[in-house]
Design an enzyme around this catalytic site. Structure first.
Site, PDB file in Angstrom:
ATOM      1  N   ILE A  87      60.182  30.789  -1.838  1.00 58.82           N
ATOM      2  CA  ILE A  87      61.079  31.331  -2.311  1.00 58.82           C
ATOM      3  C   ILE A  87      60.659  32.763  -3.247  1.00 58.82           C
ATOM      4  O   ILE A  87      59.958  32.281  -4.102  1.00 58.82           O
ATOM      5  CB  ILE A  87      62.043  30.623  -3.099  1.00 58.82           C
ATOM      6  N   SER A  88      60.938  33.938  -3.216  1.00 63.55           N
ATOM      7  CA  SER A  88      60.692  34.925  -4.084  1.00 63.55           C
ATOM      8  C   SER A  88      59.190  35.221  -4.155  1.00 63.55           C
ATOM      9  O   SER A  88      58.444  35.412  -3.068  1.00 63.55           O
ATOM     10  CB  SER A  88      61.283  34.701  -5.431  1.00 63.55           C
TER      11      SER A  88
END
Length: 275
Positions: free
Chosen positions: A106-107
């Site tokens: 994520i990210s």
């Protein structure tokens, strides 16, 4: 927090790494599921994704870790790049007894996941990319958002996070930021500031544009329609570049994996364990 999760520290080379493992619980007669490795966003310890882990199919073994200098992992001797971190992750998996895993990033962790899937190809079966992009170049966030990402202050000051969460993360945080503030500050571990700086350095100048067309793993891309940090157009670009990919657009912001875990966990489960 799940009572079955085991927390430990392992030494990988010269680096101590804090790890959390939730064992899978297979029903009798069910085939075993491949373990899932989670790679978190910048500055966030492994604890942040606990709401998502809790909503995943209990049959899936889930591996989380704190990158060097973050959470319960002490800082490394100096800055590192995604290539070095990918090798550390591969060595960590070997030491823990895992040959092949599915990977969700994520990210910032999505960038690490892209690099890992490409250059440690044999270790990754399927890939999930959440609220992430291709690095440099990409369609950036507004300057007013980027300024909040330049320091780890949001992890250190709950009042500051309360004030900026809506503009920074979008989605439900625009209505009520209490859940995000609690997730980041309730039971979390904060590493030294240079750990955050090392993460920024690791991503500086990195790009996946040159190798995404050669990515061979089936890939699920999750992107929010109200993500101030990673505008949606970045997910559409990755979807076009990765041959075997599917794009799932959810109504929400950058941290929907935490705030709307009940909605997104089944999407991830369905991709990792197709009928």
């Amino acid at each position: 927090m799940s009572t079955t999760t085991e927390f430990r520290s392992v030494t990988v080379g010269s680096q101590l790494v804090r790890v959390a493992i939730r064992p899978g619980r297979n029903e009798a007669g069910s085939p075993p599921r491949l373990p899932l490795l989670l790679i978190n966003g910048i500055g966030a310890s492994l604890d942040l994704l606990q709401p998502f882990v809790d909503k995943l199919d209990p049959a899936v073994e889930v591996i989380r870790f704190d990158p060097p200098g973050i959470g319960g992992s002490p800082p490394p001797r100096g800055p590192y790049r995604f290539g070095g971190l990918g090798r550390l992750i591969a060595d960590m998996l070997t030491q823990l007894g895992y040959d092949r895993v599915d990977v969700l990033g994520i990210s910032w962790g999505g960038g690490v996941a892209q690099h890992f899937a490409t250059f440690q190809r044999a270790r990754c079966r399927r890939l999930v990319l959440v609220a992430t992009a291709t690095g440099t170049p990409m369609v950036p966030a507004r300057p007013s958002v980027l300024v909040h990402l330049a320091t780890p202050r949001r992890y250190l000051d709950p009042g500051y996070l309360q004030r900026v969460a809506g503009d920074l993360y979008g989605g439900l945080a625009r209505i009520d930021s209490a859940e995000i503030v609690a997730a980041m500050h309730d039971g979390r571990r904060v590493g030294p500031s240079r750990g955050y700086l090392y993460q920024l350095t690791a991503a500086a100048g990195w790009t996946s544009l040159r190798f995404l067309p050669w990515l061979r793993q089936p890939t699920l891309i999750l992107a929010g329609d109200d993500d101030p940090i990673i505008p949606l157009v970045n997910a559409r670009l990755m979807h076009r570049l990765i041959r075997d990919s599917r794009l799932h657009i959810y109504h929400g912001g950058h941290l929907a994996l935490v705030t709307e875990a009940a909605e997104l966990a089944p999407v991830v489960d369905g991709f990792l364990c197709p009928p």
